[in-house]
Design an enzyme around this catalytic site. Structure first.
Site, short mmCIF file in Angstrom:
data_model
loop_
_atom_site.label_atom_id
_atom_site.label_comp_id
_atom_site.label_asym_id
_atom_site.label_seq_id
_atom_site.Cartn_x
_atom_site.Cartn_y
_atom_site.Cartn_z
CB SER A 185 28.11 48.62 -1.95
OG SER A 185 27.26 49.72 -2.16
CB SER A 186 24.97 48.80 -6.55
OG SER A 186 24.02 49.38 -5.66
CB SER B 250 -0.89 0.01 1.25
OG SER B 250 -1.47 1.28 1.46
CB THR B 251 0.30 4.78 -0.82
OG1 THR B 251 0.15 4.70 -2.24
CG2 THR B 251 0.93 6.11 -0.46
#
Length: 474
Positions: A322-323, A144-145
């Protein structure tokens, strides 16, 4: 121009449905594909899931063969199909979403159908010719599952957690290597982010190694609980549709096939609904996650700055930070490790709630529980490998900074306390804080200790470990 897909027609309880002719899965898997487009994470995402399912199906087929329930030719074809999956083939046909309704039925049928259709080819038939070999009648015989799914998922976790233990042991060794490298660097230890007492940077890194090292055995112990399985219990643990000799034989075969000792539960009814082992194992993963995040936070603090923070250590520079701020480099690896930890901690809550949701003889919420544990194992494994390779191995120390903090800190007073007494030590500490002068200078000025005494007391080895204080009677 879209090319038409070639289909075959399969039939189940609900009627006919189209299945791609190229697919090894069948109609019930197709219905699950249509119903559960949830996470985008398929069973095949975790290779040990198809492998474990195939191991269980092979063990069941061999047990049924031995008991005379399944024809030898059919059993051997099923076993051969399972072997191919165990070796890594056909995984792309395990297409069901990890989260699904039905307590894992879709997963069980996905495996059953793939194995059945491959076994049909081995027997000389075409996919879908189920009158010769049927997914439910033959591949799912005496199953069975409700016993196949939890058994397979427990086995998948047992198999998968080993790579995590390897990553944990390797990270521990990396911290130990740094502890040895930094063993002679004196620094200030801190409690509540305030100066406390002297220690070495090596002791700090050894503590990192020790705390995660504790979890190597603990997680392995918790994983051992997953070895108890309910295979043979079928629907609710009573073993209906299975031969009375079947369960121990199937478990014996599963242990041999997987190379892992799996144990038949003593009460299969209880084992079918109880998720206790999953709860305990998940909590051990959460414990490790908490420790890894704490360590990551410490690495960020110790490397903070560099000019306006602690700057006692340097983390490897992995990418611009950082940009907008030129020159800024962030501690991205420890940051990522902490985020993984938060995810694992959240997953543990999902496991807890899903485990609590068992009703009567079954827990229908197992799929999300299984998904989250497997996700936690994978993310912790990848995270620890990242932390080791991209951070810990490349850490360097700033001994001058560490010594400078120590020289200016009143933490030295604690080392002098056994010799000066608490009242003198408190007064010296207060004076040092108020004047900004060094503790050593104030002690010498008041002639509380000689230069020779101070030199002996403040030797590095005498400040970072217990001493024989038998002669310091006040």
């Amino acid at each position: 121009m879209t090319q038409d897909i070639d289909y075959r027609i399969e039939h189940d309880l609900l009627g006919d449905a189209k299945v791609p002719s190229s697919a090894y899965y069948g109609v019930q898997s197709q219905r699950a594909i249509d119903n559960f487009d949830i996470t985008g994470v398929k069973l095949s995402h975790y290779p040990n899931v198809p492998r474990a399912l195939a191991m269980v199906k092979k063990a069941c087929a061999l047990a049924n063969r031995d008991l005379g329930m399944l024809e030898t030719a059919k059993a051997e074809a099923i076993a051969k199909a399972c072997d191919e999956i165990i070796e890594g083939e056909l995984h792309d046909h395990f297409v069901v979403d990890m989260i699904q309704g039905g307590a894992g039925t879709s997963t069980n049928m996905n495996a059953t159908e793939v194995i059945c259709n491959r076994a049909l080819e081995i027997l000389g038939y075409e996919r879908g010719q189920y009158d010769h070999l049927h997914p439910n009648t033959h591949v799912n015989m005496a199953q069975s599952t409700n016993d196949v799914y939890p058994t397979s998922m427990r086995l998948a976790m047992v198999l998968k957690h080993k790579s995590m233990i390897d990553a944990l042991e390797s990270l521990k060794a990396a911290f130990e290597a740094k502890a040895e490298e930094f063993k002679d660097i004196l620094k200030v230890g801190r409690t509540q982010l305030q100066d406390a007492v002297p220690m070495t940077l090596g002791q700090e890194f050894q503590a990192f190694a020790t705390t995660i090292g504790e979890d190597i055995q603990r997680i392995s112990d918790m994983a051992a609980l997953l070895r108890e399985i309910n295979l043979g219990g079928t629907a609710i643990g009573t073993g209906i549709t299975a031969d009375s000799r079947y369960a121990p034989l199937a478990v014996k075969y599963l242990s041999e096939i997987s190379g892992e000792e799996m144990i038949l539960a003593g009460d299969l009814v209880e084992a079918t609904s109880d998720m206790g082992a999953f709860v305990i194992f998940s909590s051990s993963l959460k414990r490790l996650a908490v420790k890894l995040s704490k360590i990551s936070n410490d690495l960020r603090l110790l490397s903070s700055g560099p000019n306006c923070g602690l700057n006692e250590i340097n983390l490897p520079e992995m990418q611009p930070g950082s940009s907008i701020m030129p020159g800024k480099v962030n501690p991205v690896i420890p940051e990522c490790m902490s985020q993984i930890a938060y995810h694992v901690i959240g997953n543990d809550l999902v496991v807890t709630m899903a485990s609590e949701a068992a009703q009567l003889q079954l827990n229908a919420m197992e799929p999300v529980l299984v998904y989250k544990i497997l996700e936690s194992i994978q993310q912790l494994t990848s995270g620890m490998q990242m932390l080791e390779d991209k951070c810990v191995k490349g850490i360097t120390a700033n001994p001058e900074v560490c010594q400078g903090y120590l020289d200016r800190s009143v933490s030295l007073v604690t080392a002098l306390n056994p010799y000066l007494g608490y009242e003198n030590s408190s007064r010296i500490a207060k004076a040092a804080l108020k004047s900004g002068r060094r503790v050593i200078d104030l002690v010498l000025e008041e002639k509380l200790l000689s230069e020779e005494q101070l030199a002996e007391i403040l030797k590095p080895e005498n400040m970072v470990a217990p001493l024989d204080l038998s002669g310091t009677v006040h």
